[in-house]
Design an enzyme around this catalytic site. Structure first.
Site, PDB file in Angstrom:
ATOM      1  N   THR A 243       4.190  12.787  -7.192  1.00  0.00           N
ATOM      2  CA  THR A 243       3.834  11.368  -7.188  1.00  0.00           C
ATOM      3  C   THR A 243       3.129  11.052  -5.868  1.00  0.00           C
ATOM      4  O   THR A 243       3.063  11.887  -4.966  1.00  0.00           O
ATOM      5  CB  THR A 243       5.081  10.478  -7.290  1.00  0.00           C
ATOM      6  OG1 THR A 243       5.910  10.706  -6.126  1.00  0.00           O
ATOM      7  CG2 THR A 243       5.884  10.780  -8.550  1.00  0.00           C
TER       8      THR A 243
ATOM      9  N   GLN B 253      10.537   1.921  10.394  1.00  0.00           N
ATOM     10  CA  GLN B 253      10.686   2.642   9.119  1.00  0.00           C
ATOM     11  C   GLN B 253      12.065   2.396   8.520  1.00  0.00           C
ATOM     12  O   GLN B 253      12.205   2.180   7.313  1.00  0.00           O
ATOM     13  CB  GLN B 253      10.469   4.140   9.334  1.00  0.00           C
ATOM     14  CG  GLN B 253       9.053   4.537   9.678  1.00  0.00           C
ATOM     15  CD  GLN B 253       8.828   6.038   9.576  1.00  0.00           C
ATOM     16  OE1 GLN B 253       9.467   6.721   8.765  1.00  0.00           O
ATOM     17  NE2 GLN B 253       7.924   6.568  10.388  1.00  0.00           N
TER      18      GLN B 253
ATOM     19  N   ASN C 168      13.821   1.548 -10.593  1.00  0.00           N
ATOM     20  CA  ASN C 168      13.015   2.653 -10.083  1.00  0.00           C
ATOM     21  C   ASN C 168      12.218   2.296  -8.833  1.00  0.00           C
ATOM     22  O   ASN C 168      11.863   3.179  -8.057  1.00  0.00           O
ATOM     23  CB  ASN C 168      12.050   3.112 -11.186  1.00  0.00           C
ATOM     24  CG  ASN C 168      11.011   4.088 -10.689  1.00  0.00           C
ATOM     25  OD1 ASN C 168      11.301   5.268 -10.446  1.00  0.00           O
ATOM     26  ND2 ASN C 168       9.776   3.617 -10.505  1.00  0.00           N
TER      27      ASN C 168
ATOM     28  N   SER D 215      18.154   9.722  -5.179  1.00  0.00           N
ATOM     29  CA  SER D 215      17.441  10.940  -4.780  1.00  0.00           C
ATOM     30  C   SER D 215      18.439  11.986  -4.321  1.00  0.00           C
ATOM     31  O   SER D 215      19.514  11.660  -3.804  1.00  0.00           O
ATOM     32  CB  SER D 215      16.477  10.619  -3.631  1.00  0.00           C
ATOM     33  OG  SER D 215      15.962  11.805  -3.047  1.00  0.00           O
TER      34      SER D 215
ATOM     35  N   ALA E  24      15.451   7.780   7.262  1.00  0.00           N
ATOM     36  CA  ALA E  24      15.641   6.429   6.731  1.00  0.00           C
ATOM     37  C   ALA E  24      15.691   6.462   5.199  1.00  0.00           C
ATOM     38  O   ALA E  24      16.512   5.772   4.591  1.00  0.00           O
ATOM     39  CB  ALA E  24      14.521   5.508   7.210  1.00  0.00           C
ATOM     40  N   TYR E  25      14.832   7.254   4.590  1.00  0.00           N
ATOM     41  CA  TYR E  25      14.822   7.350   3.124  1.00  0.00           C
ATOM     42  C   TYR E  25      16.153   7.881   2.621  1.00  0.00           C
ATOM     43  O   TYR E  25      16.741   7.344   1.666  1.00  0.00           O
ATOM     44  CB  TYR E  25      13.671   8.257   2.675  1.00  0.00           C
ATOM     45  CG  TYR E  25      13.562   8.390   1.174  1.00  0.00           C
ATOM     46  CD1 TYR E  25      12.981   7.383   0.408  1.00  0.00           C
ATOM     47  CD2 TYR E  25      14.037   9.517   0.517  1.00  0.00           C
ATOM     48  CE1 TYR E  25      12.867   7.497  -0.967  1.00  0.00           C
ATOM     49  CE2 TYR E  25      13.936   9.649  -0.853  1.00  0.00           C
ATOM     50  CZ  TYR E  25      13.347   8.631  -1.594  1.00  0.00           C
ATOM     51  OH  TYR E  25      13.264   8.752  -2.963  1.00  0.00           O
ATOM     52  N   GLY E  26      16.653   8.940   3.260  1.00  0.00           N
ATOM     53  CA  GLY E  26      17.919   9.519   2.826  1.00  0.00           C
ATOM     54  C   GLY E  26      19.067   8.535   2.924  1.00  0.00           C
ATOM     55  O   GLY E  26      19.901   8.437   2.021  1.00  0.00           O
ATOM     56  N   VAL E  27      19.124   7.774   4.033  1.00  0.00           N
ATOM     57  CA  VAL E  27      20.197   6.790   4.189  1.00  0.00           C
ATOM     58  C   VAL E  27      20.057   5.680   3.154  1.00  0.00           C
ATOM     59  O   VAL E  27      21.046   5.219   2.583  1.00  0.00           O
ATOM     60  CB  VAL E  27      20.208   6.214   5.621  1.00  0.00           C
ATOM     61  CG1 VAL E  27      21.200   5.067   5.726  1.00  0.00           C
ATOM     62  CG2 VAL E  27      20.567   7.303   6.621  1.00  0.00           C
TER      63      VAL E  27
END
Length: 290
Positions: free
Chosen positions: A246, A119, A103, A153, A206-209
Site C-alpha cells: 500500500t 510524529q 480501517n 497491526s 509511534a505507529y507501534g504504540v
C-alpha cells in the site's frame, strides 16, 4: 468518555430490512480491498468512505467497473461533525450498522524528518484517539448480531514486547479501563515530545504504540459489550492484515491489498450464532497470543 449503552435507546431494525456495512478510510489500499470483498460476499449494502469526496466517489466508480455496487459516504474520522453526521445517516436510514470495519489510519515513513514528538502526537491522535472517538459514536448503533473489526497491526505485538515489564503488564491486564488506556497513550506522547520515551519504558515507534492502543481498546470494548449487551451477540476484534503493498507500507510488502483484506473480511463475516473470537487479536484468521 467511553460509549455507554445504558444511555442509548435500543436501535430499532424496523427502519430498514437491509443489512449494511461501513469501511472507514477505504478509497484505497486495504480498506478498498475490504469493500471489494464485502461487495461480493456481504448480503447487504456496502459503504466505502473517505475524507475526500472526489477520491471516494472515484473509488466507488472504479469498483462499479468490476460489476460491483458499493455506496459512498463522506467520513473523516478526525472531524467529530463528520463522524456524527455519518452516524446519524446510518441510524436513520438503516436503524444502525451490521458491520463496521475501522480501517482508517496513518503512518510516517521511516525516513521522515518530522520530529519524533510530532510524529507521536499526530499518529496517536489519528490511529488511536480518533478511532476511539468514532467507536464511541458508532458502537451504540451496532445492531444485534453485528460485527466490528478494528484494523491493528503486527507492529502492536512487536512494540508491546519492547515496552517495560510494567507497561506490558498493564496493556495485557484484564482490568485495564478505557480511561487508563487513554492516559497511557497520552503519557507516551508527552514523553516522546520531551525525548524521554525510551527512558520511560516505551519503544521507539509511534505507529507501534498507536496500534497497541487499538488492540487493547478492542479488548476493552469487547469486554463492555459482553457486560452491557450480552444478548446481542455482537463480536468485536482487532486484526493484523499482514505486510501489504500500500502507499503506507510501500511496494516491497509481501501481500497484495486483496490478500491483506482476507482476515478483516473473515472477522466481518463471522457467521450468525458465532461466539468467538471476541476481543481477540487475529492474524491469518487465527487468534494470536497478546
Amino acid at each position: 468518555m467511553p460509549f455507554s449503552f445504558s444511555l442509548q435507546k435500543r436501535i430499532s431494525t424496523d427502519m430498514s430490512t437491509n443489512k449494511v456495512a461501513l469501511v472507514t478510510g477505504s478509497n484505497k489500499g486495504i480498506g478498498f480491498a475490504v469493500v471489494r470483498a464485502l461487495c461480493k460476499e456481504f448480503p447487504g449494502d456496502v459503504y466505502l468512505s473517505a475524507r475526500d469526496v472526489d477520491r471516494g466517489t472515484a473509488a466507488v466508480e472504479n469498483l462499479k467497473t468490476e460489476g460491483l455496487n458499493p455506496f459512498f459516504h463522506q467520513l473523516d474520522i478526525s472531524d467529530p461533525a463528520s463522524v456524527r453526521h455519518a452516524r446519524d445517516f446510518f441510524k436513520e436510514k438503516y436503524g444502525g450498522l451490521d458491520v463496521l470495519v475501522n480501517n482508517a489510519g496513518i503512518a510516517f515513513k521511516v525516513n521522515d524528518s518530522t520530529p519524533f514528538g510530532i510524529q507521536a502526537e499526530v499518529t496517536l491522535r489519528t490511529n488511536f484517539l480518533d478511532t476511539r472517538d468514532l467507536c464511541n459514536e458508532f458502537l451504540p448503533i451496532i445492531k444485534p448480531g453485528g460485527r466490528v473489526v478494528n484494523v491493528s497491526s503486527g507492529m502492536s505485538s512487536i512494540a508491546l514486547k519492547s515496552c517495560s515489564p510494567e507497561l506490558q503488564a498493564r496493556f495485557r491486564s484484564n482490568d485495564i479501563t478505557e480511561e487508563e488506556l487513554v492516559m497511557l497513550m497520552e503519557k507516551f506522547v508527552q514523553e516522546a515530545q520531551k525525548g524521554e520515551h525510551t527512558h520511560k519504558g516505551w519503544p521507539n515507534t509511534a505507529y507501534g504504540v498507536s496500534k497497541i492502543g487499538v488492540t487493547v481498546l478492542s479488548r476493552i470494548q469487547a469486554r463492555r459489550l459482553r457486560e452491557e449487551r450480552a444478548g446481542d451477540q455482537i463480536l468485536l476484534n482487532a486484526c493484523c492484515p499482514g505486510w501489504v503493498r500500500t502507499d503506507m507500507a510501500g511496494p516491497n510488502a509481501a501481500k497484495s491489498p486483496d490478500e491483506g483484506a482476507v482476515t478483516p473480511v473473515y472477522l466481518a463475516l463471522l457467521p450468525v450464532g458465532a461466539t468467538e473470537p471476541q476481543g481477540q487479536f487475529v492474524s491469518e484468521k487465527q487468534v494470536q497470543v497478546w
